[in-house]
Design a protein around this motif. Sequence first.
Motif, PDB file in Angstrom:
ATOM      1  N   ASP A 157       3.496  17.828  12.417  1.00 59.84           N
ATOM      2  CA  ASP A 157       2.559  18.893  12.776  1.00 59.84           C
ATOM      3  C   ASP A 157       1.204  18.318  13.189  1.00 59.84           C
ATOM      4  N   GLU A 158       0.743  17.278  12.454  1.00 58.83           N
ATOM      5  CA  GLU A 158      -0.538  16.678  12.795  1.00 58.83           C
ATOM      6  C   GLU A 158      -0.504  16.008  14.174  1.00 58.83           C
ATOM      7  N   LYS A 159       0.629  15.369  14.461  1.00 62.50           N
ATOM      8  CA  LYS A 159       0.753  14.726  15.774  1.00 62.50           C
ATOM      9  C   LYS A 159       0.746  15.761  16.890  1.00 62.50           C
ATOM     10  N   ALA A 160       1.477  16.873  16.666  1.00 60.13           N
ATOM     11  CA  ALA A 160       1.522  17.919  17.686  1.00 60.13           C
ATOM     12  C   ALA A 160       0.133  18.510  17.921  1.00 60.13           C
ATOM     13  N   PHE A 161      -0.641  18.724  16.827  1.00 63.32           N
ATOM     14  CA  PHE A 161      -1.990  19.266  16.972  1.00 63.32           C
ATOM     15  C   PHE A 161      -2.887  18.300  17.739  1.00 63.32           C
ATOM     16  N   ALA A 162      -2.761  16.986  17.419  1.00 63.95           N
ATOM     17  CA  ALA A 162      -3.580  15.992  18.111  1.00 63.95           C
ATOM     18  C   ALA A 162      -3.245  15.965  19.593  1.00 63.95           C
ATOM     19  N   LEU A 163      -1.955  16.086  19.915  1.00 61.28           N
ATOM     20  CA  LEU A 163      -1.569  16.097  21.326  1.00 61.28           C
ATOM     21  C   LEU A 163      -2.130  17.313  22.058  1.00 61.28           C
ATOM     22  N   GLN A 164      -2.124  18.459  21.364  1.00 60.98           N
ATOM     23  CA  GLN A 164      -2.681  19.673  21.974  1.00 60.98           C
ATOM     24  C   GLN A 164      -4.183  19.501  22.223  1.00 60.98           C
ATOM     25  N   GLN A 165      -4.887  18.929  21.227  1.00 62.87           N
ATOM     26  CA  GLN A 165      -6.322  18.721  21.389  1.00 62.87           C
ATOM     27  C   GLN A 165      -6.598  17.738  22.534  1.00 62.87           C
ATOM     28  N   ASN A 166      -5.771  16.707  22.611  1.00 64.57           N
ATOM     29  CA  ASN A 166      -5.939  15.718  23.672  1.00 64.57           C
ATOM     30  C   ASN A 166      -5.748  16.355  25.047  1.00 64.57           C
ATOM     31  N   GLN A 167      -4.725  17.192  25.142  1.00 69.93           N
ATOM     32  CA  GLN A 167      -4.453  17.851  26.431  1.00 69.93           C
ATOM     33  C   GLN A 167      -5.598  18.795  26.814  1.00 69.93           C
ATOM     34  N   ARG A 168      -6.122  19.524  25.802  1.00 71.18           N
ATOM     35  CA  ARG A 168      -7.216  20.460  26.076  1.00 71.18           C
ATOM     36  C   ARG A 168      -8.461  19.699  26.544  1.00 71.18           C
ATOM     37  N   LEU A 169      -8.768  18.576  25.872  1.00 70.84           N
ATOM     38  CA  LEU A 169      -9.933  17.788  26.258  1.00 70.84           C
ATOM     39  C   LEU A 169      -9.767  17.200  27.656  1.00 70.84           C
ATOM     40  N   ARG A 170      -8.551  16.784  27.987  1.00 61.52           N
ATOM     41  CA  ARG A 170      -8.302  16.266  29.330  1.00 61.52           C
ATOM     42  C   ARG A 170      -8.569  17.338  30.391  1.00 61.52           C
ATOM     43  N   GLN A 171      -8.104  18.556  30.095  1.00 63.05           N
ATOM     44  CA  GLN A 171      -8.330  19.649  31.051  1.00 63.05           C
ATOM     45  C   GLN A 171      -9.815  19.939  31.227  1.00 63.05           C
ATOM     46  N   GLU A 172     -10.555  19.957  30.079  1.00 59.30           N
ATOM     47  CA  GLU A 172     -11.989  20.214  30.163  1.00 59.30           C
ATOM     48  C   GLU A 172     -12.705  19.094  30.915  1.00 59.30           C
ATOM     49  N   LEU A 173     -12.284  17.859  30.674  1.00 63.31           N
ATOM     50  CA  LEU A 173     -12.898  16.740  31.364  1.00 63.31           C
ATOM     51  C   LEU A 173     -12.658  16.815  32.866  1.00 63.31           C
ATOM     52  N   GLU A 174     -11.451  17.197  33.234  1.00 67.62           N
ATOM     53  CA  GLU A 174     -11.141  17.301  34.659  1.00 67.62           C
ATOM     54  C   GLU A 174     -12.001  18.366  35.328  1.00 67.62           C
ATOM     55  N   MET A 175     -12.149  19.496  34.619  1.00 66.80           N
ATOM     56  CA  MET A 175     -12.978  20.577  35.164  1.00 66.80           C
ATOM     57  C   MET A 175     -14.440  20.120  35.300  1.00 66.80           C
ATOM     58  N   MET A 176     -14.918  19.365  34.288  1.00 71.02           N
ATOM     59  CA  MET A 176     -16.316  18.927  34.337  1.00 71.02           C
ATOM     60  C   MET A 176     -16.526  17.894  35.435  1.00 71.02           C
ATOM     61  N   ARG A 177     -15.497  17.049  35.656  1.00 73.77           N
ATOM     62  CA  ARG A 177     -15.618  16.068  36.714  1.00 73.77           C
ATOM     63  C   ARG A 177     -15.714  16.751  38.089  1.00 73.77           C
TER      64      ARG A 177
ATOM     65  N   ILE B 194     -13.023  10.732  24.471  1.00 72.65           N
ATOM     66  CA  ILE B 194     -11.630  11.217  24.645  1.00 72.65           C
ATOM     67  C   ILE B 194     -10.661  10.062  24.622  1.00 72.65           C
ATOM     68  N   GLY B 195     -10.999   8.948  25.241  1.00 73.55           N
ATOM     69  CA  GLY B 195     -10.119   7.774  25.198  1.00 73.55           C
ATOM     70  C   GLY B 195      -9.895   7.285  23.789  1.00 73.55           C
ATOM     71  N   TYR B 196     -10.963   7.324  22.971  1.00 68.87           N
ATOM     72  CA  TYR B 196     -10.808   6.915  21.571  1.00 68.87           C
ATOM     73  C   TYR B 196      -9.852   7.830  20.823  1.00 68.87           C
ATOM     74  N   LEU B 197      -9.978   9.174  21.095  1.00 68.40           N
ATOM     75  CA  LEU B 197      -9.060  10.113  20.427  1.00 68.40           C
ATOM     76  C   LEU B 197      -7.613   9.892  20.874  1.00 68.40           C
ATOM     77  N   VAL B 198      -7.422   9.548  22.133  1.00 62.28           N
ATOM     78  CA  VAL B 198      -6.061   9.320  22.646  1.00 62.28           C
ATOM     79  C   VAL B 198      -5.421   8.144  21.929  1.00 62.28           C
ATOM     80  N   LYS B 199      -6.190   7.054  21.733  1.00 63.02           N
ATOM     81  CA  LYS B 199      -5.644   5.885  21.057  1.00 63.02           C
ATOM     82  C   LYS B 199      -5.272   6.227  19.628  1.00 63.02           C
ATOM     83  N   ARG B 200      -6.053   7.042  18.957  1.00 61.91           N
ATOM     84  CA  ARG B 200      -5.738   7.394  17.554  1.00 61.91           C
ATOM     85  C   ARG B 200      -4.475   8.221  17.451  1.00 61.91           C
ATOM     86  N   SER B 201      -4.235   9.142  18.430  1.00 62.76           N
ATOM     87  CA  SER B 201      -3.037   9.980  18.382  1.00 62.76           C
ATOM     88  C   SER B 201      -1.816   9.161  18.724  1.00 62.76           C
TER      89      SER B 201
END
Length: 234
Positions: A181-201, A227-234
């Motif tokens: 469950d923790e891994k799935a949540f981290a992946l969801q957060q990672n995906q959400r942050l990627r989307q926000e980053l893309e929009m901001m870029r 975000i890269g740091y969070l990706v490595k942790r997940s």
Amino acid sequence: MSMGDFISIHPSELKFPFELRRQSSCSMQLTNKTEQYVAFKVKTTNPKKYCVRPNSGIVLPGSSCNVTVTMQAQKEAPPDQCRDKFLVQSVVAPDGSTNKDITPETFNKEDGRVVKEFKMRVIYIPANPPSPVPEGSEEGTPPRASSLENGNQNFEEVSRSLEDTKEKSSEAWSAISKLTDEKAFALQQNQRLRQELEMMRKDISKRVAGGFSLMFVALIGLLGVLIGYLVKRS
């Protein structure tokens, strides 16, 4: 030890430990008594019931070969006297012969070949013979109290062991489920942050084109590192 002229066969009878619905195996050893190559073949009156490996082969001069006979699982108890038979045939083969050189014609007596034959009978023996009666006890008398106590103690120990195993297994599955469950949540957060980053870029590209502040660009770069740091942790 039984003699087949060209080869010696041990044992002279095939004894199978018999137990319902279970396979049983026994083996025999064929020893070449001559100074020539000897070919052998094992036959049975009930080929569907038994599996012989190997059922034919070449025995070198002075050498031995082990043959394993496996009886298929039986659904019914056998008769008092088994009528199944085995036949071991042997014949002198040309020097240098291999198993591939053995054909049905190898054991054909009509070609003037000397083919020796030895018949073996099958005997069934109990797989689990009855345990001896304890000294001092008589038939029909109940078991001693100490035997009952030991049996109850062993049963309780086995029960506790099973319960401990169940608890450990439940804890392990719970930990695995939590990590999943923790891994799935981290992946969801990672995906959400990627989307926000893309929009901001995309937004930055538009703003930079219109002369937007360089400080905002630096902020976005810092966010990318996070975000890269969070990706490595997940």
